[in-house]
Write an enzyme that holds these catalytic residues in place. Structure first.
Site, mmCIF file in Angstrom:
data_model
loop_
_atom_site.group_PDB
_atom_site.id
_atom_site.type_symbol
_atom_site.label_atom_id
_atom_site.label_comp_id
_atom_site.label_asym_id
_atom_site.label_seq_id
_atom_site.Cartn_x
_atom_site.Cartn_y
_atom_site.Cartn_z
ATOM 1 N N GLU A 294 0.525 -1.384 0.192
ATOM 2 C CA GLU A 294 0.108 -0.404 -0.321
ATOM 3 C C GLU A 294 0.975 1.076 -0.145
ATOM 4 O OE1 GLU A 294 -1.918 2.955 0.433
ATOM 5 O OE2 GLU A 294 -1.785 2.953 2.465
ATOM 6 N N CYS A 328 -2.819 8.476 4.266
ATOM 7 C CA CYS A 328 -2.649 7.693 2.524
ATOM 8 C C CYS A 328 -3.855 8.040 1.985
ATOM 9 C CB CYS A 328 -2.264 6.626 2.388
ATOM 10 S SG CYS A 328 -3.346 5.219 3.485
#
Length: 523
Positions: A294, A328
């Site tokens: 990720e 994020c």
């Protein structure tokens, strides 16, 4: 055939309501308790050994840089090799432990973390700079991961339930999910409990052994979690705690021929390097390593002229400045249709100026960024932003003995500008104007990333179009683009946001297993 067992359905851990006096008092007591433990030394954990090294990682409070959270022993390549040897030996027994027994360790850890919820949150507040609500949500998510993955492992072990096979006469056929081996978890600073714990226990409950390398900024949180897993009786060697240098420890283990998988959460640059290094087959390596990555995002909120503009403005501010933009999933771009552009911008600026900035332990809405390197990077982007758009608010260092930056908004930014394209990971919002809602969606898609997005509209046809055409892993309609819940919003992104692994989803554990089909002739 595996016997089916019944377990209680999964429910998300509730968030703490800090408008209630007793909850406020409990958090204040927890902060006092954690502060009393500041400056402790933490060892590495390799098998049954607690290893104290001469070289240490010094963890400091980003909101008060004179305050040392703790000193954490630092691994080396020699210790990494030893950790791999221990983990490989332990795997031979751990892989044979039943899924139900493995899951039980997670259930026990969740129960114990729930009892100490405010203590873990207090540690997050002090070490990572989260305010009370952000820290509480981080701890709740960690509990959710423990509970959810435990249930998922039990479900996966009931093979006929998970994947019924086509029946044919004369054959008895089954699919089972077996562990991979030794995996490396490289966890981030921004969710130093939830993501660290979730990625770690996902591998463990699937029957693998894990070597955990936490973020250098937040190693004490990770040490406390490892201690919790030891407390619930997790067998020694199943989880190794090995903070250390990115190259000497991290890359050494990524390239190790016995590493079976790497679970990474962090920057695009590091993620791509890990992907490249893991792809090379080393001497003695007999498998292709699996990479679960990720790698961030450049997420955006799109607002059309039919939207509830107050809700849109609130969503933009929450998405952009929650935990100082260090998510994020943070909505660091807002793309607004021309006819409501000025009105939305005015509302966003007004809400942003209301945000109180200060010490996380005093529960300020906006705290510090994580460290000096991050501070310097964000301030550099702010200077770039001054050349690329109009600065409406913020743009400077904020008061405080830490890495404080004012929540910053730039408007009239070109869709191809750097602050519209590059991940900043700080409290900086770029706002762009679109002639209509379709152009707004095209601008949204004009990025290398594809993690989260939000679309504010009250036109159903437009919403249906957005659902099909906004290219991201997690898309939210008429709500902010942060705050994914385990089991509710499986999380992972497209393009350079990573491998779309969908953490907290019903197929996530499959990434830590390999499917074995067995067929027996019955006549």
């Amino acid at each position: 055939m595996t016997t089916t067992m019944t377990i209680a359905p999964f429910k998300n851990e509730p968030f703490t309501d800090f408008s209630i006096d007793t909850n406020i008092q409990e958090m204040q007591l927890a902060l006092q308790k954690v502060k009393a433990e500041l400056g402790r030394k933490y060892p590495l954990y390799i098998g049954s050994e607690e290893v104290y090294t001469e070289e240490q990682i010094t963890s400091i409070n980003p909101g008060n840089i004179d305050e040392v959270i703790g000193y954490v022993s630092k691994g080396s390549s020699d210790l990494a090799e030893k950790a791999m040897s221990v983990a490989l030996g332990t795997f031979e027994t751990w892989k044979k432990v039943t899924p139900t027994e493995r899951a039980d360790y997670l259930f026990r850890a969740a129960a114990l973390m729930r009892e100490r919820k405010h203590e873990f949150s207090a540690a997050l507040i002090l070490e990572s700079g989260k305010n009370w609500a952000e820290a509480d949500a981080d701890t709740a998510e960690a509990i959710d991961f423990l509970e959810f993955y435990a249930r998922e492992m039990i479900r996966l072990s009931e093979t006929d339930i998970h994947q019924p096979l086509t029946k044919i006469d004369g054959d008895d056929n089954h699919i089972s999910y077996i562990p991979l081996g030794v995996g490396i978890v490289i966890s981030p600073f921004n969710f130093p409990l939830a993501i660290m714990a979730g990625t770690t226990v996902a591998g463990i409950v699937a029957g693998n052994c894990i070597i955990l390398k936490p973020a250098d900024n937040t190693p004490v949180i990770a040490a406390k979690f490892v201690q919790l897993m030891k407390e619930v009786g997790l067998p020694e060697g199943v989880l190794t705690f090995l903070p250390g240098d990115a190259l000497e420890v991290g890359e050494y283990l990524v390239e190790h021929p016995k590493t079976r998988f790497i679970s990474f959460t962090g920057s695009r640059e590091v993620g791509c390097r890990i992907y490249e290094r893991a792809s090379k087959v080393q001497p003695g390596q007999i498998w292709l390593k699996r990479v679960i990555a990720e790698m961030g995002g450049k997420d955006g909120v799109v607002v059309d002229e039919t939207a509830d503009l107050d809700a849109a403005a609130s969503g933009i501010v929450a998405s952009a400045f929650g935990f100082q933009g260090q998510k994020c999933s943070a909505g660091s771009r807002a793309i607004i249709v021309d006819s409501v552009y000025e009105e939305v911008v005015e509302k966003v600026v007004h809400l942003t100026k209301q945000l109180q900035q200060g010490l996380p332990e005093e529960n300020a809405a906006v705290g510090p960024v994580i460290d000096q390197k991050s501070y310097d990077k964000v301030m550099k982007y702010i200077e770039i932003g001054k050349e690329e758009g109009e600065l409406l608010t913020g743009g400077s260092k904020a008061d405080g003995n830490g890495y404080y930056i004012q929540p910053t908004i730039f408007t009239d930014v070109d869709s191809n500008a750097r602050i519209m394209q590059e991940e900043i990971f700080g409290p900086v919002l770029a706002i762009c104007k679109a002639s209509n809602w379709e152009e707004a969606i095209r601008i949204y898609n004009n990025t290398d990333y594809g993690l989260t997005g939000a679309f504010f509209s009250q036109e159903e046809e437009r919403i249906e179009y957005a659902l099909g055409n906004m290219h991201c892993g997690n898309l939210y309609i008429n709500k902010k683009c942060t705050g994914a819940l385990v089991g509710v919003h499986p999380f992972g992104g497209f393009n350079m946001s990573g491998t779309d692994s969908k953490a907290g989803g019903y197929d996530y554990l499959l990434l830590f297993t390999q499917a074995k089909m067995t067929s027996r002739k019955t006549n």
